[in-house]
Design a protein around this motif. Structure first.
Motif, PDB file in Angstrom:
ATOM      1  N   GLN A  17      34.181  29.882  54.676  1.00  0.00           N
ATOM      2  CA  GLN A  17      34.543  31.267  54.380  1.00  0.00           C
ATOM      3  C   GLN A  17      35.764  31.232  53.466  1.00  0.00           C
ATOM      4  O   GLN A  17      36.783  30.631  53.801  1.00  0.00           O
ATOM      5  CB  GLN A  17      34.858  31.999  55.688  1.00  0.00           C
ATOM      6  N   SER A  18      35.688  31.870  52.307  1.00  0.00           N
ATOM      7  CA  SER A  18      36.789  31.810  51.346  1.00  0.00           C
ATOM      8  C   SER A  18      38.069  32.435  51.883  1.00  0.00           C
ATOM      9  O   SER A  18      39.166  32.047  51.498  1.00  0.00           O
ATOM     10  CB  SER A  18      36.405  32.484  50.029  1.00  0.00           C
ATOM     11  N   ALA A  19      37.943  33.384  52.795  1.00  0.00           N
ATOM     12  CA  ALA A  19      39.122  34.021  53.367  1.00  0.00           C
ATOM     13  C   ALA A  19      39.882  33.083  54.304  1.00  0.00           C
ATOM     14  O   ALA A  19      41.018  33.361  54.670  1.00  0.00           O
ATOM     15  CB  ALA A  19      38.724  35.291  54.112  1.00  0.00           C
ATOM     16  N   ASP A  20      39.256  31.966  54.684  1.00  0.00           N
ATOM     17  CA  ASP A  20      39.872  30.987  55.579  1.00  0.00           C
ATOM     18  C   ASP A  20      39.645  29.588  55.016  1.00  0.00           C
ATOM     19  O   ASP A  20      38.903  28.790  55.575  1.00  0.00           O
ATOM     20  CB  ASP A  20      39.275  31.115  56.979  1.00  0.00           C
ATOM     21  N   PRO A  21      40.279  29.262  53.877  1.00  0.00           N
ATOM     22  CA  PRO A  21      39.987  28.004  53.188  1.00  0.00           C
ATOM     23  C   PRO A  21      40.377  26.748  53.953  1.00  0.00           C
ATOM     24  O   PRO A  21      39.957  25.656  53.586  1.00  0.00           O
ATOM     25  CB  PRO A  21      40.760  28.120  51.872  1.00  0.00           C
ATOM     26  N   SER A  44      35.950  38.250  50.154  1.00  0.00           N
ATOM     27  CA  SER A  44      35.465  37.439  51.269  1.00  0.00           C
ATOM     28  C   SER A  44      34.095  36.894  50.898  1.00  0.00           C
ATOM     29  O   SER A  44      33.103  37.616  50.923  1.00  0.00           O
ATOM     30  CB  SER A  44      35.387  38.281  52.535  1.00  0.00           C
ATOM     31  N   CYS A  45      34.054  35.633  50.551  1.00  0.00           N
ATOM     32  CA  CYS A  45      32.836  35.034  50.028  1.00  0.00           C
ATOM     33  C   CYS A  45      32.484  33.776  50.795  1.00  0.00           C
ATOM     34  O   CYS A  45      33.331  33.127  51.394  1.00  0.00           O
ATOM     35  CB  CYS A  45      33.021  34.648  48.563  1.00  0.00           C
ATOM     36  N   VAL A  46      31.224  33.416  50.730  1.00  0.00           N
ATOM     37  CA  VAL A  46      30.774  32.125  51.215  1.00  0.00           C
ATOM     38  C   VAL A  46      30.985  31.134  50.077  1.00  0.00           C
ATOM     39  O   VAL A  46      30.620  31.396  48.940  1.00  0.00           O
ATOM     40  CB  VAL A  46      29.286  32.181  51.606  1.00  0.00           C
ATOM     41  N   GLU A  47      31.602  30.005  50.396  1.00  0.00           N
ATOM     42  CA  GLU A  47      31.819  28.960  49.400  1.00  0.00           C
ATOM     43  C   GLU A  47      31.094  27.697  49.843  1.00  0.00           C
ATOM     44  O   GLU A  47      31.004  27.415  51.040  1.00  0.00           O
ATOM     45  CB  GLU A  47      33.304  28.653  49.239  1.00  0.00           C
ATOM     46  N   THR A  48      30.587  26.963  48.872  1.00  0.00           N
ATOM     47  CA  THR A  48      29.876  25.721  49.162  1.00  0.00           C
ATOM     48  C   THR A  48      30.423  24.587  48.303  1.00  0.00           C
ATOM     49  O   THR A  48      31.020  24.808  47.252  1.00  0.00           O
ATOM     50  CB  THR A  48      28.370  25.865  48.878  1.00  0.00           C
ATOM     51  N   LYS A  49      30.204  23.382  48.803  1.00  0.00           N
ATOM     52  CA  LYS A  49      30.671  22.198  48.086  1.00  0.00           C
ATOM     53  C   LYS A  49      29.742  21.037  48.416  1.00  0.00           C
ATOM     54  O   LYS A  49      29.422  20.818  49.589  1.00  0.00           O
ATOM     55  CB  LYS A  49      32.101  21.856  48.520  1.00  0.00           C
ATOM     56  N   LYS A  50      29.299  20.313  47.402  1.00  0.00           N
ATOM     57  CA  LYS A  50      28.553  19.082  47.640  1.00  0.00           C
ATOM     58  C   LYS A  50      29.549  18.021  48.095  1.00  0.00           C
ATOM     59  O   LYS A  50      30.626  17.879  47.512  1.00  0.00           O
ATOM     60  CB  LYS A  50      27.851  18.607  46.372  1.00  0.00           C
ATOM     61  N   VAL A  51      29.168  17.293  49.137  1.00  0.00           N
ATOM     62  CA  VAL A  51      30.044  16.269  49.691  1.00  0.00           C
ATOM     63  C   VAL A  51      29.279  14.961  49.774  1.00  0.00           C
ATOM     64  O   VAL A  51      28.203  14.919  50.362  1.00  0.00           O
ATOM     65  CB  VAL A  51      30.545  16.666  51.100  1.00  0.00           C
ATOM     66  N   ASP A  52      29.769  13.935  49.194  1.00  0.00           N
ATOM     67  CA  ASP A  52      29.262  12.554  49.246  1.00  0.00           C
ATOM     68  C   ASP A  52      27.798  12.394  48.829  1.00  0.00           C
ATOM     69  O   ASP A  52      27.172  11.402  49.140  1.00  0.00           O
ATOM     70  CB  ASP A  52      29.506  11.924  50.615  1.00  0.00           C
ATOM     71  N   GLY A 107      36.066  21.613  43.702  1.00  0.00           N
ATOM     72  CA  GLY A 107      34.620  21.548  43.837  1.00  0.00           C
ATOM     73  C   GLY A 107      33.977  22.663  44.630  1.00  0.00           C
ATOM     74  O   GLY A 107      32.758  22.720  44.715  1.00  0.00           O
ATOM     75  N   TRP A 108      34.763  23.550  45.218  1.00  0.00           N
ATOM     76  CA  TRP A 108      34.182  24.669  45.971  1.00  0.00           C
ATOM     77  C   TRP A 108      33.643  25.706  45.006  1.00  0.00           C
ATOM     78  O   TRP A 108      34.297  26.068  44.032  1.00  0.00           O
ATOM     79  CB  TRP A 108      35.231  25.301  46.884  1.00  0.00           C
ATOM     80  N   GLU A 109      32.433  26.193  45.251  1.00  0.00           N
ATOM     81  CA  GLU A 109      31.777  27.201  44.419  1.00  0.00           C
ATOM     82  C   GLU A 109      31.517  28.443  45.259  1.00  0.00           C
ATOM     83  O   GLU A 109      31.391  28.360  46.480  1.00  0.00           O
ATOM     84  CB  GLU A 109      30.445  26.677  43.883  1.00  0.00           C
ATOM     85  N   LYS A 110      31.428  29.606  44.590  1.00  0.00           N
ATOM     86  CA  LYS A 110      31.138  30.877  45.262  1.00  0.00           C
ATOM     87  C   LYS A 110      29.810  31.439  44.765  1.00  0.00           C
ATOM     88  O   LYS A 110      29.772  32.441  44.075  1.00  0.00           O
ATOM     89  CB  LYS A 110      32.260  31.879  44.996  1.00  0.00           C
ATOM     90  N   PRO A 111      28.698  30.814  45.153  1.00  0.00           N
ATOM     91  CA  PRO A 111      27.406  31.282  44.642  1.00  0.00           C
ATOM     92  C   PRO A 111      26.960  32.612  45.222  1.00  0.00           C
ATOM     93  O   PRO A 111      26.091  33.257  44.667  1.00  0.00           O
ATOM     94  CB  PRO A 111      26.441  30.161  45.042  1.00  0.00           C
ATOM     95  N   TRP A 112      27.530  33.037  46.342  1.00  0.00           N
ATOM     96  CA  TRP A 112      27.104  34.272  46.994  1.00  0.00           C
ATOM     97  C   TRP A 112      28.228  35.281  47.035  1.00  0.00           C
ATOM     98  O   TRP A 112      28.409  36.006  47.987  1.00  0.00           O
ATOM     99  CB  TRP A 112      26.598  33.994  48.405  1.00  0.00           C
ATOM    100  N   SER A 113      28.988  35.363  45.977  1.00  0.00           N
ATOM    101  CA  SER A 113      30.111  36.294  45.900  1.00  0.00           C
ATOM    102  C   SER A 113      29.591  37.722  45.863  1.00  0.00           C
ATOM    103  O   SER A 113      28.586  38.006  45.237  1.00  0.00           O
ATOM    104  CB  SER A 113      30.901  35.997  44.628  1.00  0.00           C
TER     105      SER A 113
END
Length: 77
Positions: free
Chosen positions: A45-49, A29-37, A17-23
């Motif tokens: 940070q994608s470099a530190d999952p 090294s990207c910002v990843e987002t995920k909807k939760v609950d 469910g993690w997305e990279k909308p700001w790749s």
């Protein structure tokens, strides 16, 4: 799923469910987002999952995106 809190390890939210909308062109090294609950958005940070997440409400994320679209974050550029 256990309690959701700001700074929690991202891997506790699962791998799916993690997305990279700001790749960008920065070598992955990207910002990843995920909807939760349905009520929260997790940001990592994608470099530190497995690293810490920033957790905010879906409403706060909507306000942030609207503000950015309206130029309120232009001072960051």
């Amino acid at each position: 799923m256990r309690e959701i809190f700001n700074g929690m390890p991202a891997d506790e939210l699962g791998a799916d469910g993690w997305e990279k909308p700001w790749s960008g062109p920065n070598g992955g090294s990207c910002v990843e987002t995920k909807k939760v609950d349905g009520e929260h958005v997790a940001i990592r940070q994608s470099a530190d999952p497995s690293g810490p997440t920033l957790i905010c409400t879906a409403a706060a994320m909507a306000d942030f995106v609207a503000g950015a679209k309206n130029g309120l974050a232009d001072f960051l550029l």
